[in-house]
Design an enzyme around this catalytic site. Structure first.
Site, PDB file in Angstrom:
ATOM      1  N   GLN A   1       0.830  -1.211   0.000  1.00  0.00           N
ATOM      2  CA  GLN A   1       0.000   0.000   0.000  1.00  0.00           C
ATOM      3  C   GLN A   1       0.862   1.258   0.000  1.00  0.00           C
ATOM      4  O   GLN A   1       0.475   2.271  -0.581  1.00  0.00           O
ATOM      5  CB  GLN A   1      -0.981  -0.028   1.177  1.00  0.00           C
ATOM      6  CG  GLN A   1      -1.977  -1.182   0.985  1.00  0.00           C
ATOM      7  CD  GLN A   1      -3.117  -1.207   1.973  1.00  0.00           C
ATOM      8  OE1 GLN A   1      -3.080  -0.564   3.008  1.00  0.00           O
ATOM      9  NE2 GLN A   1      -4.138  -1.980   1.653  1.00  0.00           N
TER      10      GLN A   1
ATOM     11  N   ASN B   1      -3.711  -2.225  13.526  1.00  0.00           N
ATOM     12  CA  ASN B   1      -2.625  -2.635  14.437  1.00  0.00           C
ATOM     13  C   ASN B   1      -1.662  -3.624  13.794  1.00  0.00           C
ATOM     14  O   ASN B   1      -2.088  -4.390  12.947  1.00  0.00           O
ATOM     15  CB  ASN B   1      -3.236  -3.251  15.698  1.00  0.00           C
ATOM     16  CG  ASN B   1      -3.855  -2.165  16.546  1.00  0.00           C
ATOM     17  OD1 ASN B   1      -3.299  -1.076  16.644  1.00  0.00           O
ATOM     18  ND2 ASN B   1      -5.012  -2.437  17.133  1.00  0.00           N
TER      19      ASN B   1
ATOM     20  N   ARG C   1      -9.998   8.167  25.320  1.00  0.00           N
ATOM     21  CA  ARG C   1     -10.331   7.269  26.438  1.00  0.00           C
ATOM     22  C   ARG C   1      -9.851   7.870  27.759  1.00  0.00           C
ATOM     23  O   ARG C   1     -10.546   7.801  28.779  1.00  0.00           O
ATOM     24  CB  ARG C   1      -9.675   5.897  26.232  1.00  0.00           C
ATOM     25  CG  ARG C   1     -10.368   5.039  25.180  1.00  0.00           C
ATOM     26  CD  ARG C   1      -9.515   3.832  24.799  1.00  0.00           C
ATOM     27  NE  ARG C   1     -10.260   2.894  23.956  1.00  0.00           N
ATOM     28  CZ  ARG C   1      -9.710   1.930  23.224  1.00  0.00           C
ATOM     29  NH1 ARG C   1      -8.395   1.769  23.227  1.00  0.00           N
ATOM     30  NH2 ARG C   1     -10.468   1.119  22.496  1.00  0.00           N
TER      31      ARG C   1
ATOM     32  N   HIS D   1       0.693   2.424  20.561  1.00  0.00           N
ATOM     33  CA  HIS D   1      -0.736   2.128  20.713  1.00  0.00           C
ATOM     34  C   HIS D   1      -0.849   0.663  21.116  1.00  0.00           C
ATOM     35  O   HIS D   1      -1.183  -0.202  20.318  1.00  0.00           O
ATOM     36  CB  HIS D   1      -1.487   2.408  19.409  1.00  0.00           C
ATOM     37  CG  HIS D   1      -2.922   1.968  19.465  1.00  0.00           C
ATOM     38  ND1 HIS D   1      -3.819   2.517  20.354  1.00  0.00           N
ATOM     39  CD2 HIS D   1      -3.607   1.026  18.786  1.00  0.00           C
ATOM     40  CE1 HIS D   1      -4.997   1.925  20.204  1.00  0.00           C
ATOM     41  NE2 HIS D   1      -4.888   1.014  19.260  1.00  0.00           N
TER      42      HIS D   1
ATOM     43  N   SER E   1     -13.529  -2.249  19.375  1.00  0.00           N
ATOM     44  CA  SER E   1     -14.134  -0.913  19.369  1.00  0.00           C
ATOM     45  C   SER E   1     -14.101  -0.350  17.958  1.00  0.00           C
ATOM     46  O   SER E   1     -13.048  -0.274  17.344  1.00  0.00           O
ATOM     47  CB  SER E   1     -13.394   0.012  20.329  1.00  0.00           C
ATOM     48  OG  SER E   1     -12.022  -0.251  20.315  1.00  0.00           O
TER      49      SER E   1
END
Length: 332
Positions: free
Chosen positions: A113, A132, A163, A188, A243
């Site tokens: 990509q 991820n 969060r 992350h 999520s």
């Protein structure tokens, strides 16, 4: 004077986050209520039919700002002329899989990509990696798209940032919009460091430090940190799915602040290419506090880092260095 449409690519567009994200973009949540958009949606061949269904729904929603939809499984068609690329597509870790197996799948996805974006995207295209391992996927993309300036490649830690804001607002029973300047440092992942040492709350008596208002260092240095670090896992446990709406919303926040600027006196967290600030090794994509203006981010300088924080910053940097080495070993 009507603005020219901005072309926004979403990869993995038939997936959960994609399904939550594309209507937000089409509604103006990402780029503002007066900015027309053309959506480019990419997914893999097995998801082609589902992707077409999403395209049908976008047509059916009759979004005034949506000036066109490209839905494709061809990476070149997807990347052609895009001004913003939100990379949601990746290979998720399945039970029983080793980290190296997941890494090697994602390395090959982001390598291909990267070259498609480099060859076919618009000049000055801004790239946000969500899939991820987000920091390392973004690093691979950067390494295989050398002509895309490093300042234009970022990864999503705004979800973790939001969060953290949410946890503080619930703890103090204040509006989340009155809390600002939390920081997510690093990866992350569960080694990220949610830092409230510079965060404030807007109260009737003016801005007050979060630490002073919470006045419970044991909670701020313990449960608060682990709750933010583990929140993704808690949502999977509750929903049986990862999520999606919060991730999509955070991606919109990230791009909106990057393109349109952060409010005066406010900083946000973005995974960006380290320049050695705060003694973080350069050559990593690491989450820092940033401000944005004129479409450019800048790392906030001069924040004091106490001993507790220093250890946390170093720990997450070590994990990122390990991931980087693992990714490079997948290439050789």
């Amino acid at each position: 004077m009507a603005k020219d449409p901005v072309r926004v690519l979403v990869t993995g567009a038939a997936g959960q986050i994609g399904y939550a994200l594309v209507p937000m973009i089409a509604r103006g949540v990402m780029l503002g209520p007066d900015q027309p958009v053309i959506l480019h949606m990419l997914d893999i061949a097995p998801a082609a039919e589902s992707l077409n269904g999403v395209k049908m729904e976008l047509v059916d929603a009759a979004f005034p700002l949506l000036k066109g939809v490209v839905a494709t499984t061809d990476v070149v068609e997807a990347c052609t002329g895009v001004n913003i690329a939100v990379m949601v597509g990746g290979f998720p870790r399945k039970e029983g899989m080793e980290r190296k197996d997941v890494m090697s799948k994602n390395v090959s996805i982001y390598k291909s990509q990267a070259s498609a974006l480099e060859k076919h995207a618009a000049a000055n295209c801004k790239v946000l990696v969500v899939a991820n391992p987000a920091n390392t996927n973004a690093l691979i993309l950067k390494e295989f798209a050398p002509s895309i300036p490093e300042r234009n490649i970022s990864c999503l830690t705004r979800l973790d940032h939001n969060r953290a804001l949410g946890q503080i607002s619930e703890r103090l029973n204040v509006q989340v919009s009155d809390v600002k300047n939390v920081i997510i440092w690093g990866n992350h992942s569960s080694t990220q460091y949610p830092d409230v040492n510079h965060a404030t709350v807007n109260t009737p008596a003016g801005e007050k430090p979060v630490r002073q208002l919470v006045s419970d260092d044991a909670w701020l240095n313990g449960e608060f940190i682990s709750t933010v670090q583990q929140r993704g896992a808690a949502i999977i446990k509750a929903r049986k799915l990862s999520s999606a709406l919060s991730a999509a919303s955070a991606a919109c926040d990230h791009i909106r602040d990057w393109v349109l600027g952060t409010p005066q006196g406010t900083f946000v967290s973005m995974g960006v290419y380290s320049d050695g600030s705060y003694n973080v090794p350069s050559g990593l994509i690491y989450s820092f506090p940033v401000t944005c203006a004129n479409g450019e981010w800048k790392i906030v300088q001069g924040l004091s880092i106490d001993e507790f924080s220093r250890k946390k910053l170093d720990l997450t940097a070590e994990e990122l260095t390990e991931e980087k080495n693992l990714a490079h070993s997948c290439l050789s």
